[in-house]
Design a protein around this motif. Structure first.
Motif, mmCIF file in Angstrom:
data_model
loop_
_atom_site.group_PDB
_atom_site.id
_atom_site.type_symbol
_atom_site.label_atom_id
_atom_site.label_comp_id
_atom_site.label_asym_id
_atom_site.label_seq_id
_atom_site.Cartn_x
_atom_site.Cartn_y
_atom_site.Cartn_z
ATOM 1 N N LEU A 162 34.953 31.160 18.005
ATOM 2 C CA LEU A 162 33.559 30.927 18.352
ATOM 3 C C LEU A 162 33.213 29.446 18.312
ATOM 4 C CD1 LEU A 162 31.814 33.754 16.282
ATOM 5 C CD2 LEU A 162 32.273 33.742 18.744
ATOM 6 N N GLY A 163 32.297 29.061 19.196
ATOM 7 C CA GLY A 163 31.806 27.688 19.218
ATOM 8 C C GLY A 163 30.806 27.523 20.336
ATOM 9 N N THR A 164 30.561 26.284 20.677
ATOM 10 C CA THR A 164 29.651 25.940 21.757
ATOM 11 C C THR A 164 30.478 25.781 23.028
ATOM 12 O OG1 THR A 164 28.161 24.859 20.213
ATOM 13 C CG2 THR A 164 27.979 24.220 22.536
ATOM 14 N N PRO A 165 30.026 26.394 24.134
ATOM 15 C CA PRO A 165 30.831 26.310 25.359
ATOM 16 C C PRO A 165 31.005 24.873 25.824
ATOM 17 C CG PRO A 165 28.688 27.320 25.808
ATOM 18 C CD PRO A 165 28.786 27.118 24.337
ATOM 19 N N GLY A 166 32.241 24.554 26.199
ATOM 20 C CA GLY A 166 32.564 23.226 26.706
ATOM 21 C C GLY A 166 32.638 23.185 28.219
ATOM 22 N N CYS A 167 32.301 24.312 28.858
ATOM 23 C CA CYS A 167 32.318 24.382 30.314
ATOM 24 C C CYS A 167 31.433 25.549 30.742
ATOM 25 C CB CYS A 167 33.745 24.562 30.847
ATOM 26 S SG CYS A 167 34.513 26.110 30.322
ATOM 27 N N THR A 168 31.186 25.633 32.029
ATOM 28 C CA THR A 168 30.413 26.745 32.580
ATOM 29 C C THR A 168 31.371 27.890 32.878
ATOM 30 O OG1 THR A 168 28.885 25.185 33.581
ATOM 31 C CG2 THR A 168 28.863 27.428 34.453
ATOM 32 N N PRO A 169 31.024 29.101 32.449
ATOM 33 C CA PRO A 169 31.935 30.221 32.714
ATOM 34 C C PRO A 169 32.107 30.472 34.212
ATOM 35 C CG PRO A 169 29.945 30.986 31.583
ATOM 36 C CD PRO A 169 29.824 29.513 31.754
ATOM 37 N N MET A 170 33.316 30.889 34.568
ATOM 38 C CA MET A 170 33.565 31.268 35.959
ATOM 39 C C MET A 170 32.803 32.555 36.258
ATOM 40 S SD MET A 170 37.631 30.443 36.507
ATOM 41 C CE MET A 170 38.112 31.877 35.596
ATOM 42 N N LYS A 171 32.548 32.770 37.526
ATOM 43 C CA LYS A 171 31.860 33.985 37.943
ATOM 44 C C LYS A 171 32.738 35.196 37.620
ATOM 45 C CE LYS A 171 29.676 35.971 42.095
ATOM 46 N NZ LYS A 171 29.069 37.000 41.374
ATOM 47 N N VAL A 172 32.092 36.249 37.199
ATOM 48 C CA VAL A 172 32.795 37.486 36.876
ATOM 49 C C VAL A 172 33.284 38.116 38.184
ATOM 50 C CG1 VAL A 172 32.518 39.787 35.898
ATOM 51 C CG2 VAL A 172 31.374 37.852 34.836
ATOM 52 N N PRO A 173 34.573 38.479 38.269
ATOM 53 C CA PRO A 173 35.075 39.093 39.505
ATOM 54 C C PRO A 173 34.469 40.478 39.721
ATOM 55 C CG PRO A 173 36.753 39.192 37.793
ATOM 56 C CD PRO A 173 35.609 38.403 37.236
ATOM 57 N N GLU A 174 34.168 40.781 40.961
ATOM 58 C CA GLU A 174 33.683 42.109 41.310
ATOM 59 C C GLU A 174 34.875 43.061 41.335
ATOM 60 O OE1 GLU A 174 30.564 43.297 41.878
ATOM 61 O OE2 GLU A 174 29.789 41.346 41.261
ATOM 62 N N ARG A 175 34.692 44.239 40.777
ATOM 63 C CA ARG A 175 35.762 45.238 40.775
ATOM 64 C C ARG A 175 35.263 46.493 41.469
ATOM 65 N NH1 ARG A 175 37.186 43.215 35.135
ATOM 66 N NH2 ARG A 175 38.929 41.852 35.582
ATOM 67 N N ASP A 176 36.172 47.119 42.193
ATOM 68 C CA ASP A 176 35.868 48.367 42.891
ATOM 69 C C ASP A 176 35.841 49.491 41.863
ATOM 70 O OD1 ASP A 176 35.763 50.654 44.449
ATOM 71 O OD2 ASP A 176 37.553 50.172 45.634
ATOM 72 N N LEU A 177 34.654 50.012 41.584
ATOM 73 C CA LEU A 177 34.500 51.046 40.565
ATOM 74 C C LEU A 177 35.329 52.286 40.864
ATOM 75 C CD1 LEU A 177 30.672 50.863 39.817
ATOM 76 C CD2 LEU A 177 32.548 49.671 38.688
ATOM 77 N N SER A 178 35.556 52.574 42.130
ATOM 78 C CA SER A 178 36.306 53.794 42.486
ATOM 79 C C SER A 178 37.744 53.754 41.970
ATOM 80 C CB SER A 178 36.280 54.015 44.006
ATOM 81 O OG SER A 178 37.037 53.013 44.676
ATOM 82 N N LYS A 179 38.260 52.582 41.669
ATOM 83 C CA LYS A 179 39.620 52.466 41.137
ATOM 84 C C LYS A 179 39.703 52.772 39.650
ATOM 85 C CE LYS A 179 41.210 49.165 44.549
ATOM 86 N NZ LYS A 179 41.741 47.834 44.814
ATOM 87 N N PHE A 180 38.546 52.887 38.993
ATOM 88 C CA PHE A 180 38.532 53.076 37.543
ATOM 89 C C PHE A 180 37.793 54.334 37.091
ATOM 90 C CE2 PHE A 180 38.666 48.580 38.573
ATOM 91 C CZ PHE A 180 39.790 48.164 37.880
#
Length: 182
Positions: free
Chosen positions: A160-178
């Motif tokens: 844990l700490g303070t973020p040192g960068c901006t998080p990457m965008k969360v990848p979209e996943r096809d719900l039908s595969k899960f």
């Protein structure tokens, strides 16, 4: 940030710097972990916080485990430096109890849920983190250093700490595969 946005956009960030959570923020993180699902009220968790000198102690524990395996110098260097990737590392331990209705696995899963809740509580307060595992959390030398008893397991190291960068965008996943329906 609302709760759903927090959950749907969760990302681990490995670039962490000071400050680490403290005071009420850290208390909120621990309290969130204590709200993990807990069949029979066993409270099967233990949290060991390392920061400052504690990070050096964690480093020494990991190095002793790697030395016990006769690891190469590159591995020793990697484990020695691992705890310093963040200003705080919380080792989350499944502290299990023999119970006729609650198997060890369920207690381990509960401790895993605690890690997730703690990470989300950190993010909700402007901090960031990542959950690490790896072979060293199963090593007898590490278990001994943390005073684990039979059935106990480390479920992860929460950095844990303070973020040192901006998080990457969360990848979209096809719900039908899960998802399947019966």
């Amino acid at each position: 940030m609302d709760a759903l946005d927090l959950l749907l956009n969760r990302r681990s960030i490995a670039k962490l710097s000071d400050p680490a959570p403290e005071g009420k923020a850290l208390e909120n993180i621990i309290r969130a972990g204590l709200r993990a699902p807990d069949h029979a009220g066993l409270t099967p968790w233990r949290f060991v916080i390392a920061q400052g000198e504690g990070l050096s102690k964690l480093s020494e524990i990991l190095v002793r485990a790697a030395q016990a395996e006769n690891s190469e110098q590159a591995v020793l260097d990697k484990v020695k430096n691992a705890p310093f990737r963040a200003p705080m590392v919380i080792t989350v331990i499944a502290k299990v109890t023999e119970h006729e209705k609650v198997p060890y696995l369920e207690q381990h899963l509960s401790a895993g849920c605690a890690v997730q809740a703690m990470q989300m509580a950190a993010v909700a307060q402007g901090f960031q983190g990542f959950w690490r595992s790896g072979k060293w959390m199963f090593h007898p030398e590490v278990h001994q250093a943390f005073g684990l008893e039979e059935g106990d397991e480390i479920v992860g190291f929460l950095y844990l700490g303070t973020p040192g960068c901006t998080p990457m965008k969360v990848p979209e996943r096809d719900l039908s595969k899960f998802v399947e329906y019966l």
